[in-house]
Structure formats: structure tokens, C-alpha cells
Design an enzyme around this catalytic site. Structure first.
Site, PDB file in Angstrom:
ATOM      1  N   ARG A  20      18.210   9.916   4.821  1.00 59.87           N
ATOM      2  CA  ARG A  20      17.618  11.037   5.544  1.00 59.87           C
ATOM      3  C   ARG A  20      18.639  11.764   6.414  1.00 59.87           C
ATOM      4  NH1 ARG A  20      13.265   7.827   9.447  1.00 59.87           N
ATOM      5  NH2 ARG A  20      14.623   6.099   9.959  1.00 59.87           N
ATOM      6  N   ARG A  22      -3.491  10.704   1.052  1.00 62.75           N
ATOM      7  CA  ARG A  22      -4.543  11.365   1.824  1.00 62.75           C
ATOM      8  C   ARG A  22      -5.008  12.597   1.073  1.00 62.75           C
ATOM      9  NH1 ARG A  22      -1.548  12.246   7.403  1.00 62.75           N
ATOM     10  NH2 ARG A  22      -1.403  10.090   8.080  1.00 62.75           N
ATOM     11  N   ASP A  24       7.766  -1.899  15.798  1.00 60.58           N
ATOM     12  CA  ASP A  24       7.848  -0.563  16.364  1.00 60.58           C
ATOM     13  C   ASP A  24       7.922  -0.705  17.885  1.00 60.58           C
ATOM     14  OD1 ASP A  24       7.988   1.364  14.350  1.00 60.58           O
ATOM     15  OD2 ASP A  24       5.872   1.104  13.861  1.00 60.58           O
ATOM     16  N   ARG A  62      19.122  -5.860   6.490  1.00 55.34           N
ATOM     17  CA  ARG A  62      19.723  -4.660   5.908  1.00 55.34           C
ATOM     18  C   ARG A  62      20.386  -3.932   7.062  1.00 55.34           C
ATOM     19  NH1 ARG A  62      21.695  -3.127   1.397  1.00 55.34           N
ATOM     20  NH2 ARG A  62      20.963  -1.005   1.089  1.00 55.34           N
ATOM     21  N   TYR A  70      10.286  -6.870  12.038  1.00 50.09           N
ATOM     22  CA  TYR A  70      10.381  -5.447  12.335  1.00 50.09           C
ATOM     23  C   TYR A  70       9.271  -5.078  13.313  1.00 50.09           C
ATOM     24  CZ  TYR A  70      10.395  -0.517  12.470  1.00 50.09           C
ATOM     25  OH  TYR A  70      10.452   0.764  12.970  1.00 50.09           O
ATOM     26  N   GLU A  96      21.793   9.303   7.603  1.00 50.63           N
ATOM     27  CA  GLU A  96      21.550   7.857   7.710  1.00 50.63           C
ATOM     28  C   GLU A  96      21.785   7.213   6.350  1.00 50.63           C
ATOM     29  OE1 GLU A  96      17.969   6.934  10.000  1.00 50.63           O
ATOM     30  OE2 GLU A  96      17.547   5.345   8.555  1.00 50.63           O
ATOM     31  N   ARG A 133       0.855  -1.181   0.000  1.00 47.64           N
ATOM     32  CA  ARG A 133       0.000   0.000   0.000  1.00 47.64           C
ATOM     33  C   ARG A 133       0.893   1.232   0.000  1.00 47.64           C
ATOM     34  NH1 ARG A 133      -3.614   1.666   3.736  1.00 47.64           N
ATOM     35  NH2 ARG A 133      -1.971   1.660   5.252  1.00 47.64           N
TER      36      ARG A 133
END
Ligand code: FDA
Length: 378
Positions: free
Chosen positions: A280, A176, A361, A249, A359, A311, A172
Site C-alpha cells: 500500500r 456488503r 488493534d 512477518r 495481533y 509499505e 471470512r
């Protein structure tokens, strides 16, 4: 009777939540970490009066009310709202893709105009069954957004051209049709005032902590000290890579103190063109104080210098820091084999992003650690 009820390998968020819960249940806990500091990847360190996120930008966000209340015990959180900016060939766009992005890109004003352009570009591409990531992304958001904001960033992130990456990496790409730059959809978000390390410090208050201690260099001795093990290191390493190596990674961080008050005016700026090797730049002071009057805190004592971190995505090989698990079919199947071994263990719990090869959060790690603690401690 051994000296400790639990040996916890890894003083990151998972290990610390488990240690705190075990301590509350009256258990004796030893926590080790191979690094020279606690807090794992959420470690923050003060430089020039600024909390620097040593392992990349960390913004706490969740819709899980219980987890949000839980972390509030250990720190006060500010009202930081993540609104990253993307820089493509010196053009700046707001993220996530929203009306601010579209209006800048096409000089339009209304959601109907934006929808019309995106739908037309998707139609023109005529992709029915996307064969790779490039086709997948274009079929979701059209060519302009893909070319400027997705392509280069994704190629740097994965170290491969978008036409060589599988389409399932991007399921996805949310768009917005409102003027809202808040990156997360969660109910709660913020940054702990004073950084993340204090949270872990408080969680580990009742535990015995040994740093610079690698589990694998003194496994036997350590196991003689504790009845049970909570392992938050790499699951394949625990089993001596008997089925082969799981892939990751990696990242490289370059941190610099600058003799200026405000470098980029935002905490996170993504560089989306392929030619710039970093993905970034983080300007840490904006996490805590924002750019204007701070998030309700006094601005006195804020440094007139600033600290930034570039980064760089990097290939991973054994010995390098594993950041992102490569959860493709091959690696997931391999992980399942290790998990089958883990399921047979009676006194070992595998947790966290490396132990569960996923992964997570931060809020998910807290939830997983609370679940594991409840199961083990009752
Ligand atoms: P973590 O890696 O923190 O802890 C494991 C510890 O085990 C480490 O300290 C390690 O040294 C130690 N260890 C491993 N092997 C060992 C051994 N053999 N012996 C001794 N010690 C050993 N999440 C979020 O909610 N918001 C965000 O904005 C971000 N941002 C973000 C940016 C980047 C670049 C990354 C990579 C990740 C994020 N995250 C995030 C995710 C967040 O970092 C993650 O959820 C937690 O740090 C995971 O905590 P763990 O305890 O699982 O692992």
C-alpha cells in the site's frame, strides 16, 4: 525497598497505559525503551507540517465506549473514516467489498445483480472443501473479486502463493450489499489531531523514561531498581528462546516528501497485483485533513507538499522488526509453552502484541492494559 514499584519495558501503548494507571495509583514507575523515541508502533512524527505514521497507517476504531472515552482524555480525535481504495492494474476499486466495488467491477447497479454474480461464480468453482487459501477465498467471494482484489495482495503479505497458504488464514471475507465505503463496523473511529505521540507523552508525564535502553543489555541492574516488571517485548526473548523462536512477518517502510499538494487523493491505496512489490501507499496528510475542507479543522498552515509511505512486506529473522505474529498452530502451541512459564511469575506481567504474541488493534491494547492494571493495582 527498591527505587521503583514498576519497571515497564516498552514505551508503546500498552506500557504507557499501564504507566499512567500505576502513576494514578501512587506508584513510582520507570519506563524504558530500546528505540530513541516513545510511542512504540503508534509513533507519529511531524514532517512538512504533517503527522507521519512512522510504522504504518494507524486508525483508531472501537465499539468499546469506555476505551473511546479513555483515549479522548489525551487528545481530540477527528472524524476520519477509513475508506481505502484498491488499485489493480490501474483499475481503482472501493474497499471494503461493497456495492461501489461491484458496480465498478461488473457495471451493475442493484444488490440483487451483485448477489447473483457472486453466487454464480461460487457455484461454478464447485469447491466443497477448500484445500488452500485460494480455494477458500473463491468459495467465499467468487473468482473476480479473488483474482483482482485478494490474490496478489495476500501473496505479497505472506510471501507465499495462495495455493500454498492454508485456508484458515481467511475465515471470512465480508461483502456488503450497500453503497458504503466505511471500512470498519465499529461505532467510533478517528485520528488524534496532532498525532499519536502526544497521547503517549501525556500518559508518561509522571513516569521516569529512559530511551535507547535495551532490557537485555542491563537486565540485572534494571531489576535491582524495581519491585515488579511489566514486559511488552518479545516473550520468547525474555526466556532466552528456551523452547525455540516464535515467528513473525516483517515490514519495510519507504517514506518520501513530494513537491505536490495531493498525490493520490486518499490516505490509503492498496496495490493488489502481485507484480507491484509494495502492498500500500499511505498519504499521511489525508488522515488529518481529508481532501476537501478538512475534518472541521482550519486548513491554514497545511503544507503544499505531501508525504507518502510505501509499505513492503518482508521476511522476518531475529534482529528485524517483528510486526505481525504468525498465529498458526505451530506458533500458537509454542507460545502456550512460554505462557505457562509466564503464568508462574509472581512479579512479572507480560503485555501487548509482543508479550502476548497476538495481533492487537489499539483499542484492544488499551483494554488489555487497563485489565492488567486493575488486576495488579486494584
Ligand atoms: P509496541 O510495539 O507499540 O510497543 C512495544 C515497545 O517495546 C516498542 O517501542 C519496543 O521498542 C519496546 N521493546 C521491545 N523489546 C524491548 C527491549 N528488549 N528493551 C526495551 N524496549 C523494548 N491498530 C489499530 O487499532 N488501527 C490501525 O490502523 C492499526 N494499524 C497497524 C498497522 C501496522 C502496519 C501494524 C503492524 C499494526 C497496526 N495496528 C493498528 C496495531 C497497533 O500498532 C498495536 O495495537 C499497538 O502499537 C501495540 O502496542 P504495544 O504497546 O503492544 O506494542
Amino acid at each position: 525497598m527498591k527505587k521503583y514499584d514498576y519497571l515497564i519495558v516498552g514505551a508503546g501503548l500498552f506500557g504507557a497505559v499501564f504507566a499512567y494507571e500505576a502513576g494514578k495509583a501512587g506508584k513510582k514507575v520507570l519506563v524504558i525503551d530500546k528505540r530513541d523515541h516513545i510511542a512504540g508502533n503508534i509513533y507519529t512524527k511531524e514532517i512538512e507540517n504533517i503527522q507521519v505514521h512512522q510504522y504504518g497507517a494507524h486508525i483508531f476504531h472501537t465499539s468499546d465506549r469506555e476505551v473511546w472515552d479513555y483515549v479522548q482524555q489525551f487528545a481530540e480525535f477527528n472524524r476520519y473514516t477509513n475508506s481505502p481504495v484498491a488499485c489493480y492494474k490501474d483499475e481503482l476499486y472501493n474497499l471494503p467489498f461493497n456495492m461501489n466495488t461491484f458496480s465498478k467491477m461488473w457495471g451493475i447497479r442493484t444488490p440483487a445483480e451483485a448477489k447473483e454474480i457472486i453466487e454464480r461464480q461460487i457455484r461454478e468453482a464447485g469447491i466443497r472443501e477448500p484445500k488452500n487459501l485460494e480455494e477458500q477465498a473463491i468459495s467465499l467471494v467468487g473468482r473476480d473479486i479473488y483474482e483482482k482484489l485478494v490474490k496478489g495482495y495476500t501473496e505479497k503479505q505472506w510471501g507465499r502463493r495462495a495455493t500454498e497458504l492454508p485456508s484458515f488464514i481467511i475465515r471470512r471475507l465480508p461483502v456488503r450489499f450497500v453503497y458504503d465505503n466505511n471500512y470498519f463496523n465499529d461505532k467510533y473511529q478517528g485520528i488524534p489531531v496532532g498525532g499519536y505521540t502526544q497521547i503517549i507523552e501525556k500518559m508518561l508525564e509522571g513516569a521516569c523514561v529512559r530511551l535507547n535502553t535495551d532490557f537485555f543489555t542491563c537486565r540485572e541492574e534494571l531489576m535491582n531498581e524495581a519491585e515488579n516488571l511489566v514486559f511488552t517485548g518479545m516473550i520468547d526473548e525474555y526466556y532466552d528462546y528456551c523452547y525455540g523462536e516464535l515467528e513473525y512477518r516483517s515490514l519495510r517502510f519507504e517514506t518520501e516528501v513530494l513537491e505536490m499538494e495531493n498525490y493520490q487523493g486518499n490516505a490509503v491505496v492498496n496495490y493488489t497485483e502481485y507484480e507491484i512489490p509494495y502492498t500500500r501507499i499511505i498519504e499521511h496528510k489525508h488522515f488529518e485533513y481529508g481532501c476537501q475542507g478538512g475534518y472541521g479543522e482550519s486548513r491554514s498552515g497545511i503544507s503544499d507538499k505531501t508525504v507518502i509511505t510505501r509499505e513492503y512486506p518482508a521476511a522476518w529473522s531475529r534482529g528485524k522488526e517483528p510486526y505481525y505474529p504468525m498465529n498458526d498452530e505451530k506458533n500458537n502451541a509454542l507460545y502456550e509453552k512460554y505462557r505457562a512459564l509466564a503464568d508462574k511469575e509472581e512479579h512479572v506481567i507480560f503485555g501487548g502484541r509482543l508479550g502476548m504474541y497476538r495481533y492487537f488493534d489499539m483499542h484492544q491494547v488499551v483494554r488489555e492494559a487497563l485489565k492488567a492494571a486493575e488486576k495488579a493495582l486494584g
